[in-house]
Write an enzyme that holds these catalytic residues in place. Structure first.
Site, short mmCIF file in Angstrom:
data_model
loop_
_atom_site.label_atom_id
_atom_site.label_comp_id
_atom_site.label_asym_id
_atom_site.label_seq_id
_atom_site.Cartn_x
_atom_site.Cartn_y
_atom_site.Cartn_z
N SER A 190 28.47 43.43 44.29
CA SER A 190 28.86 43.58 42.89
C SER A 190 30.19 44.34 42.78
CB SER A 190 27.77 44.35 42.15
OG SER A 190 27.58 45.60 42.80
N GLU A 232 34.82 41.36 48.40
CA GLU A 232 34.40 40.06 47.83
C GLU A 232 33.37 40.38 46.76
OE1 GLU A 232 35.57 37.07 48.66
OE2 GLU A 232 36.66 37.47 50.52
N CYS A 268 28.09 33.87 43.55
CA CYS A 268 29.25 34.58 43.00
C CYS A 268 30.15 33.59 42.27
CB CYS A 268 30.00 35.30 44.10
SG CYS A 268 30.42 34.24 45.48
#
Ligand code: NAD
Length: 511
Positions: free
Chosen positions: A245, A266, A300
């Site tokens: 996150s 990421e 994601c």
């Protein structure tokens, strides 16, 4: 639905045994692992302590000192053997991914295929770690750059791609001459144990076939944030690749900067698609459905914001609503299911809270309700489609659940501005048959994301391209293209093969 009668603990134990994991590794520890498919426990693991983690990093550093001396193509051979082990175990590992994360079967298998693909890529790369030769202004000199191994690479991964993310990093790190220390998500340690066992199998074969490899080349650390922090702060880890996150990245990023370490961050995405007047609506429907509902909205790159031109809104949105109403939700291990469970109850609560906020902001919600299956601790939901008057409230954040916010637009430049007006910058797409719109979207004044697609959704990337995003997504790139450069250090070398010593920029210094 037959989920209530599934005995996934027994099946998990069988799969782990087949994959070469010792039963002692997943019985009797403090970390309880549940399958989101049933909500029931499927294993218990012992967690590493802070001091064990520090010792493991020191050992990994020793491994690096040896491994960096092995020629890169020979390092590639180890990764080739890892790819072979993954091929041989694709069915078992894919099934385990589905059990531990709740992905549908084809996505569990797809995740392992992604690992195989990056191994293939890394094997080729092991013979292509090129530097440049650069023209020099000094006569009888040569200037070049060399790429050298970096050190121990720390890998912190998220629950939703429990094994592929490790391989994106580890396959490259290893051919680049580094050792790795991996801390997987505390929600998905069982698949990590399996991957570690497969790696050790490949390593054994590598050594049996005459290869040289140190112990502790790839280390697995089971635990939560506390051991993750040890990786982040340790001076012998020059690079931490952290996937998760934005909140995690916000904690990790400054700590890495503080000690001048590199980070590949990421982080979260809030991905959008624009549907233009000329879009092929059949293709758009499929692209949107997969990107928004696939993996139960827990990628994601999941599509979360959809901008539809007013001229096609009334054609596309009712068809989408129909697809949302009829999509098969349930046991991800059964063929025919398209949407499996959320990872846990907390994810369900966050989804409900976001839907509540959307309603307060004027949104009209279709779906989003829990789908009953007689299980109190498993959380199946109907994906939610929310028609929003504006890009406000929850639309500006990532809620890691299947919620698609749909908004109407009329002006292309205005919608591009809205598209880019969120803090995240991972993936994006446009559906159009107008060349000007498509080219503008992928141009410098178009999408501000790390990934920008035309006539396909934002999710489901291949390993050949560099993967990652801008702004609050963290700026990291991993996987294909030249992402390998982050795993090496670059040295610029100037060699004087003459008998004089001309100085650059005409500087004189005669002693
Ligand atoms: P998370 O942030 O809760 O946890 C991710 C990992 O970070 C876990 O291993 C966790 O233990 C560790 N961690 C958390 N705080 C830490 C700290 N302060 N120091 C060190 N380690 C720490 O994320 P999650 O719920 O597992 O995954 C979902 C999130 O990950 C979503 O936001 C999703 O978008 C993102 N994600 C991004 C990518 C990408 O490539 N951009 C890929 C997958 C998932």
């Amino acid at each position: 639905m037959t989920i209530a009668v599934l005995d996934l603990a027994t099946e998990t134990a069988k799969l782990l045994a087949e994959l070469g994991v010792d039963a002692g590794r997943y019985h009797g520890g403090t970390l309880s692992v549940t399958s989101p498919v049933t909500g029931k426990e499927i294993g218990r693991l012992r967690e590493a302590s802070v001091s064990e983690t520090k010792a493991a990093i020191e050992a990994a550093h020793q491994a690096f000192l040896e491994w960096r001396a092995v020629p890169a193509p020979k390092r590639g051979e180890l990764v080739r053997l890892l790819g072979e082990e993954l091929r041989a175990s694709k069915a078992a590992l894919g099934r385990l991914v589905s059990i531990e994360v709740g992905k549908i079967t084809s996505e569990g298998l797809g995740e392992v295929q992604e690992m195989i693909d990056i191994c293939d890529f890394a094997v080729g790369l092991s013979r292509q770690l090129y530097g440049l030769t650069i023209a020099t202004e000094r006569s009888e000199h040569r200037m070049m750059e060399s790429w050298h191994p970096l050190g121990v690479v720390g890998i912190i991964s998220a629950f939703n791609f429990p094994v592929a993310v490790w391989s994106w990093n580890a396959a490259l790190a290893m051919v680049c001459g580094n050792s790795t220390v991996w801390k997987p998500s505390e929600k998905t340690p069982l698949t990590a144990l399996a991957v570690q066992a497969l790696f050790e199998k490949a390593l054994k074969r590598f050594v049996a076939e005459g290869g040289t490899a140190p112990a502790n080349l790839s280390t697995l650390i089971i635990g939560g944030r506390d051991v993750g922090e040890v990786l982040v702060d340790h001076p012998k880890i020059p690079l931490v690749s952290a996937t998760g996150s934005t909140a995690m990245g916000r904690a990790v990023g400054p700590r890495l900067s503080q000690r001048f370490a590199r980070g590949i961050l990421e982080l979260g995405g809030n991905n959008a698609a624009i549907v233009c007047p000329s879009a092929d609506l059949d293709l758009t429907l499929r692209g949107v459905a997969f990107s928004a509902m696939g993996t139960a909205g827990q990628r994601c790159t999941t599509l979360r914001r959809l901008f539809v031109h007013e001229s096609v809104y009334d054609q596309l949105v009712p068809r989408l609503q129909k697809a949302y109403g009829s999509v098969t939700i349930g046991n991800p291990l059964e063929s025919g299911t398209l949407v499996g469970p959320l990872i846990d109850g907390q994810a369900f609560e966050k989804m409900q809270a976001a839907l509540g906020e959307a309603k307060s902001a004027g949104g009209t919600v279709t779906g989003g309700e829990r789908v009953g299956n007689g299980l109190t601790d498993a959380f199946y939901v109907r994906p939610a489609l929310v028609e929003m008057p504006d890009q406000t409230g929850p639309v500006e954040h990532e809620t890691f659940a299947p919620i698609l916010y749909v908004m109407k637009y009329s002006d292309f430049d205005a919608v591009l501005a809205l598209h880019n007006a969120v803090p995240q910058g991972l993936s994006s797409s446009i559906f159009t048959n107008d060349m000007r719109e498509a080219e503008t979207f992928v141009s410098a004044r178009g999408s501000d994301c790390g990934i920008a697609n035309v006539n396909l959704g934002p999710s489901g990337a291949e390993i050949g391209g560099a993967f990652g995003g801008e702004k609050e997504t963290g700026g990291g790139r991993e996987s294909g293209s030249d992402a390998w450069k982050a795993y090496m250090r670059r040295a610029t070398n100037t060699i004087n093969y003459g008998r004089t010593l001309p100085l650059a920029q005409g500087v004189k210094f005669d002693v």
